[in-house]
Write a protein that holds these residues in place. Sequence first.
Motif, mmCIF file in Angstrom:
data_model
loop_
_atom_site.group_PDB
_atom_site.id
_atom_site.type_symbol
_atom_site.label_atom_id
_atom_site.label_comp_id
_atom_site.label_asym_id
_atom_site.label_seq_id
_atom_site.Cartn_x
_atom_site.Cartn_y
_atom_site.Cartn_z
ATOM 1 N N GLN A 24 34.378 39.230 40.466
ATOM 2 C CA GLN A 24 34.256 38.428 39.242
ATOM 3 C C GLN A 24 32.825 38.421 38.728
ATOM 4 O OE1 GLN A 24 36.111 35.039 41.378
ATOM 5 N NE2 GLN A 24 37.366 34.780 39.553
ATOM 6 N N LYS A 25 31.863 38.307 39.643
ATOM 7 C CA LYS A 25 30.454 38.271 39.219
ATOM 8 C C LYS A 25 30.066 39.553 38.495
ATOM 9 C CE LYS A 25 28.370 35.281 42.808
ATOM 10 N NZ LYS A 25 29.383 35.307 43.891
ATOM 11 N N PHE A 26 30.391 40.705 39.091
ATOM 12 C CA PHE A 26 30.003 41.962 38.464
ATOM 13 C C PHE A 26 30.808 42.232 37.200
ATOM 14 C CE2 PHE A 26 27.680 43.209 42.343
ATOM 15 C CZ PHE A 26 26.565 43.799 41.749
ATOM 16 N N SER A 27 32.081 41.859 37.183
ATOM 17 C CA SER A 27 32.877 42.016 35.961
ATOM 18 C C SER A 27 32.265 41.203 34.829
ATOM 19 C CB SER A 27 34.325 41.581 36.201
ATOM 20 O OG SER A 27 34.965 42.413 37.136
ATOM 21 N N SER A 28 31.897 39.973 35.124
ATOM 22 C CA SER A 28 31.289 39.109 34.109
ATOM 23 C C SER A 28 29.962 39.675 33.633
ATOM 24 C CB SER A 28 31.074 37.702 34.672
ATOM 25 O OG SER A 28 32.313 37.086 34.964
#
Length: 228
Positions: A24-28
Motif C-alpha cells: 500500500q505504501k509504495f502503491s500510494s
Amino acid sequence: MRLAILMTNTDASTFAQHHPDDGQKFSSLVHRVRPDWEIEVYPVKDGIFPSTLEFDGLLITGSPASVHDGSPWISTLEELVRTAIDKKIPMFGACFGHQVIARALGAKVGYNPDGWVLGRIETTFEDSGLTVPLYAAHKEQVLSLPKGAKIVARTPGCEIAGFAINDHVLTTQYHPEMTNSFVKALLNAFADDIGKETTDEAAQTLIKDTDLDALAEWIALFFEQADT
C-alpha cells in the motif's frame, strides 16, 4: 504502465497491523505522480509470487528479514531477480530489495559496523551531486557491487547507498515510501528492541519530512526511461 510490487516485509507485529503495508505504501507513493498506473502486489514473503513476469517493471520492498535468513521464499526471490535481469525487466529495489538484488547477483551483504542506521539520512547522488534526504531503518547493507553495477548514491557510513545496472536496475538502501509520521511511530514502537539511545538520536533527525513527490517522480522516471 503495469508494475508488480514484490512485498517482502515480514513484520506481523501489532504495530505493523495498525499501519498500511508496504504494498500500500509504495502503491500510494507511485500513484502520487502516476495515478493511472496499474499496480499489482504480491506478498512474496508468504511464498506468493507472480505467475508471469509480463510486467513493465518490478519493485522489491524493504523488510526486517535478512537476506541471509535462508528462507525458501528468499531463494525463490533471488532466482526471480536473476530471471528479470536476463529478460531486462526494469527492477527497483529499496532496503531489503536493494540487498537481495545485490546478493542474487553475487555481491556481498553484511552488517554495518556502526550498527543500526535510523532516521532521516542525507543521501548524495553521484550523477547530479545533489543531496536528498531519505529515511533509513537498517543494520545490514551492501558491501560490494554486483558485476556490471555502478554506485549511484552514497551516505556517510554506507558507500553503496544505491546502485544501477545499465538502465534496467535501480536501488536504494533507504525508504522512499516512508513518511515522517510513520518513522516517528516506528522508532517509538521499537525503542525497547533497538535501544532508547539509538532511537532518540534518530528521532532528532526528523525535523522535516522528505519530499514524497520528488521521490515518487524519481521512481516513476526510472521505469519510464527503462521501458523506452
